[in-house]
Design a protein around this motif. Structure first.
Motif, PDB file in Angstrom:
ATOM      1  N   LYS A   1       0.802  -1.340   0.007  1.00  0.00           N
ATOM      2  CA  LYS A   1       0.006   0.218  -0.114  1.00  0.00           C
ATOM      3  C   LYS A   1       0.726   1.188   0.005  1.00  0.00           C
ATOM      4  O   LYS A   1       1.808   1.357   0.784  1.00  0.00           O
ATOM      5  CB  LYS A   1      -0.954   0.049   1.427  1.00  0.00           C
ATOM      6  CG  LYS A   1      -1.809   1.314   1.384  1.00  0.00           C
ATOM      7  CD  LYS A   1      -2.911   1.249   0.351  1.00  0.00           C
ATOM      8  CE  LYS A   1      -3.784   2.504   0.688  1.00  0.00           C
ATOM      9  NZ  LYS A   1      -4.775   2.584  -0.395  1.00  0.00           N
TER      10      LYS A   1
ATOM     11  N   THR B   1       0.495   5.489   0.052  1.00  0.00           N
ATOM     12  CA  THR B   1      -0.597   6.602   0.103  1.00  0.00           C
ATOM     13  C   THR B   1       0.285   7.744   0.681  1.00  0.00           C
ATOM     14  O   THR B   1       1.550   7.844   1.064  1.00  0.00           O
ATOM     15  CB  THR B   1      -1.590   6.025   1.162  1.00  0.00           C
ATOM     16  OG1 THR B   1      -2.363   7.123   1.041  1.00  0.00           O
ATOM     17  CG2 THR B   1      -0.914   5.887   2.537  1.00  0.00           C
TER      18      THR B   1
ATOM     19  N   LYS C   1      -3.029  10.801   4.671  1.00  0.00           N
ATOM     20  CA  LYS C   1      -4.467   9.832   4.376  1.00  0.00           C
ATOM     21  C   LYS C   1      -4.719   8.889   5.379  1.00  0.00           C
ATOM     22  O   LYS C   1      -3.606   8.350   6.142  1.00  0.00           O
ATOM     23  CB  LYS C   1      -4.218   9.110   3.113  1.00  0.00           C
ATOM     24  CG  LYS C   1      -4.156  10.206   2.015  1.00  0.00           C
ATOM     25  CD  LYS C   1      -5.366  10.781   1.634  1.00  0.00           C
ATOM     26  CE  LYS C   1      -5.237  11.443   0.156  1.00  0.00           C
ATOM     27  NZ  LYS C   1      -6.271  12.453  -0.403  1.00  0.00           N
ATOM     28  N   ASP C   2      -5.729   8.223   5.461  1.00  0.00           N
ATOM     29  CA  ASP C   2      -6.310   7.246   6.348  1.00  0.00           C
ATOM     30  C   ASP C   2      -5.913   5.761   5.534  1.00  0.00           C
ATOM     31  O   ASP C   2      -6.145   5.701   4.303  1.00  0.00           O
ATOM     32  CB  ASP C   2      -7.568   7.122   6.920  1.00  0.00           C
ATOM     33  CG  ASP C   2      -7.891   8.328   7.550  1.00  0.00           C
ATOM     34  OD1 ASP C   2      -9.035   8.590   7.940  1.00  0.00           O
ATOM     35  OD2 ASP C   2      -6.982   9.179   8.135  1.00  0.00           O
ATOM     36  N   VAL C   3      -5.390   4.776   6.242  1.00  0.00           N
ATOM     37  CA  VAL C   3      -5.362   3.442   5.376  1.00  0.00           C
ATOM     38  C   VAL C   3      -6.164   2.239   6.618  1.00  0.00           C
ATOM     39  O   VAL C   3      -5.971   2.569   7.446  1.00  0.00           O
ATOM     40  CB  VAL C   3      -4.000   3.118   5.314  1.00  0.00           C
ATOM     41  CG1 VAL C   3      -3.227   4.165   4.216  1.00  0.00           C
ATOM     42  CG2 VAL C   3      -2.963   3.018   6.660  1.00  0.00           C
ATOM     43  N   GLU C   4      -6.361   1.499   5.790  1.00  0.00           N
ATOM     44  CA  GLU C   4      -7.093   0.289   6.573  1.00  0.00           C
ATOM     45  C   GLU C   4      -6.478  -1.017   5.944  1.00  0.00           C
ATOM     46  O   GLU C   4      -6.457  -1.048   4.684  1.00  0.00           O
ATOM     47  CB  GLU C   4      -8.635  -0.008   6.193  1.00  0.00           C
ATOM     48  CG  GLU C   4      -9.377   0.858   7.019  1.00  0.00           C
ATOM     49  CD  GLU C   4     -11.055   0.675   6.642  1.00  0.00           C
ATOM     50  OE1 GLU C   4     -11.761   1.106   7.566  1.00  0.00           O
ATOM     51  OE2 GLU C   4     -11.226  -0.396   6.060  1.00  0.00           O
TER      52      GLU C   4
ATOM     53  N   THR D   1      -6.378   0.042  11.476  1.00  0.00           N
ATOM     54  CA  THR D   1      -6.617   1.313  10.653  1.00  0.00           C
ATOM     55  C   THR D   1      -5.758   2.580  11.305  1.00  0.00           C
ATOM     56  O   THR D   1      -5.475   2.635  12.684  1.00  0.00           O
ATOM     57  CB  THR D   1      -8.190   1.971  11.041  1.00  0.00           C
ATOM     58  OG1 THR D   1      -9.078   1.064  10.694  1.00  0.00           O
ATOM     59  CG2 THR D   1      -8.276   3.546  10.380  1.00  0.00           C
TER      60      THR D   1
ATOM     61  N   THR E   1      -1.912   9.449   8.266  1.00  0.00           N
ATOM     62  CA  THR E   1      -0.687   8.907   8.227  1.00  0.00           C
ATOM     63  C   THR E   1       0.524   9.739   8.100  1.00  0.00           C
ATOM     64  O   THR E   1       0.282  10.910   7.422  1.00  0.00           O
ATOM     65  CB  THR E   1      -0.541   7.815   6.980  1.00  0.00           C
ATOM     66  OG1 THR E   1      -0.993   8.511   5.852  1.00  0.00           O
ATOM     67  CG2 THR E   1      -1.421   6.489   7.283  1.00  0.00           C
TER      68      THR E   1
ATOM     69  N   LEU F   1       3.462  -1.211   3.801  1.00  0.00           N
ATOM     70  CA  LEU F   1       3.084   0.193   3.833  1.00  0.00           C
ATOM     71  C   LEU F   1       3.943   1.346   3.777  1.00  0.00           C
ATOM     72  O   LEU F   1       5.006   1.617   4.245  1.00  0.00           O
ATOM     73  CB  LEU F   1       2.316   0.611   5.077  1.00  0.00           C
ATOM     74  CG  LEU F   1       1.524   1.999   5.407  1.00  0.00           C
ATOM     75  CD1 LEU F   1       0.459   2.178   4.215  1.00  0.00           C
ATOM     76  CD2 LEU F   1       1.031   2.217   6.526  1.00  0.00           C
TER      77      LEU F   1
END
Lengths: 115, 113
Positions: free
Chosen positions: A11, A13, A17-20, A78, A82, A112
């Motif tokens: 991932k 990003t 931003k938010d990540v799950e 979550t 970030t 990530l």
């Protein structure tokens, strides 16, 4: 049988931003763990779900991190807003909890990268 | 809290030799100790568990010892093969027991032809 499955495997990003991150444990395993591993570092414990007990959140580094486990199976980690220091491999593991000494079975992690 | 020390320098050995990896802990002696193998880009894989009342445990070419006096576990791979090249992690439970583990940083093993 199927092992621990994590998604996505990678991932990328943007900062802020938010990540799950998702973890599917081995069926029947009542314990689920999240770890973080930075390059060349050991596994850093984040959170531990044990059956129906309240989770052990003692390893979460800040309130931007949260996790849930629905129906005693799938778990989602979550990370909100970030930061670049959140870049790492996030590993999930599950185990049986009938007795102590149980080995942990790991997924291959989500790598990530925060730009 | 428990501090675990594993040699951070990579261990390079020749094929066929015995590799010996060390795991030292500094605080309480745990009820058991586990060893895992981790390959690049993969999650750790469980190898062996040894309990505090066991001096030695074997599995095929693997042998683990546990010395609570020295606060040390040794992990041996006999007749090593290039396929044994990986990072090996030791892991200990908390002092009160349970399944939540603290992992060492691991030692990288390289077996050369």
């Amino acid at each position: 049988g199927a092992g621990v499955s994590q998604s996505p495997s990678n991932k990328v990003t943007e900062k802020g931003k938010d990540v799950e991150l998702r973890c599917d444990p081995i069926s029947g395993h009542t314990a689920l763990y999240w770890y973080r591993q930075s390059l060349g570092q050991g596994l850093e414990f984040l959170i531990y779900f044990q059956g129906n007990s309240a989770p052990d959140k003692s390893g979460l580094p800040s309130d931007r991190f949260s996790a849930e486990r629905t129906g005693g199976s799938v778990s989602t980690l979550t990370i909100q807003r970030t930061q670049q220091e959140d870049s790492a491999v996030y590993l999930c593991a599950s185990s049986l909890e009938r007795t102590e000494n149980q080995p942990q079975h790991f997924g291959d992690g989500t790598r990530l990268s925060i730009l | 809290s428990q501090k675990i020390e594993q040699n951070s320098e990579a261990l390079n050995i020749q094929e066929g030799k015995t590799a010996t990896l060390t795991c030292n802990y500094t605080n309480y002696s745990p009820a058991y100790l586990q060893w895992y193998r981790q390959d690049p880009g993969r999650g750790p894989v469980f190898l062996l568990l040894i309990r505090e009342n066991e001096k030695e445990k074997r599995k095929e070419r693997l042998k683990v010892t546990f010395d609570t006096t020295l606060k040390q576990s040794l992990f041996h791979i006999t007749a090593s093969q290039p396929a044994d090249s990986a990072t090996y992690l030791c892991a200990l439970p908390p002092g009160g027991g349970g399944n939540k583990l603290t992992f060492g940083t691991g030692t990288q093993l390289k077996v050369e032809l």
